[in-house]
Write a protein that holds these residues in place. Structure first.
Motif, mmCIF file in Angstrom:
data_model
loop_
_atom_site.group_PDB
_atom_site.id
_atom_site.type_symbol
_atom_site.label_atom_id
_atom_site.label_comp_id
_atom_site.label_asym_id
_atom_site.label_seq_id
_atom_site.Cartn_x
_atom_site.Cartn_y
_atom_site.Cartn_z
ATOM 1 N N PHE A 38 10.104 18.805 28.000
ATOM 2 C CA PHE A 38 11.165 19.286 26.800
ATOM 3 C C PHE A 38 10.841 20.454 26.946
ATOM 4 O O PHE A 38 12.431 21.020 27.796
ATOM 5 N N CYS A 42 14.103 23.277 29.463
ATOM 6 C CA CYS A 42 14.064 23.776 28.415
ATOM 7 C C CYS A 42 15.002 25.101 29.436
ATOM 8 O O CYS A 42 15.489 25.883 29.150
ATOM 9 N N SER A 45 18.065 24.804 32.030
ATOM 10 C CA SER A 45 19.182 24.475 31.089
ATOM 11 C C SER A 45 18.693 26.459 31.112
ATOM 12 O O SER A 45 20.204 26.810 30.927
#
Length: 55
Positions: A38, A42, A45
């Motif tokens: 994750f 993150c 992105s």
């Protein structure tokens, strides 16, 4: 994906309370792996979004 990491963390804590060491360790390890994935997604992105704003 962060939700799955939290779910496996809760499973690990419940298993630890009841004394299931192997299950707790496995669930905690899986939650840690999902959390790292994750964080990487993150960061990717965030970088992708910042590069889209410039050009």
């Amino acid at each position: 994906m962060l939700r799955y990491a939290v779910v496996f963390f809760v499973i690990a804590m419940i298993a630890a309370v009841f004394g299931f060491g192997g299950i707790a360790a496995a669930a905690a390890e899986f939650a840690k792996i999902l959390f790292i994935i994750f964080l990487v997604l993150c960061a990717v992105s965030l970088i992708w979004g910042l590069s889209k704003d410039r050009g």
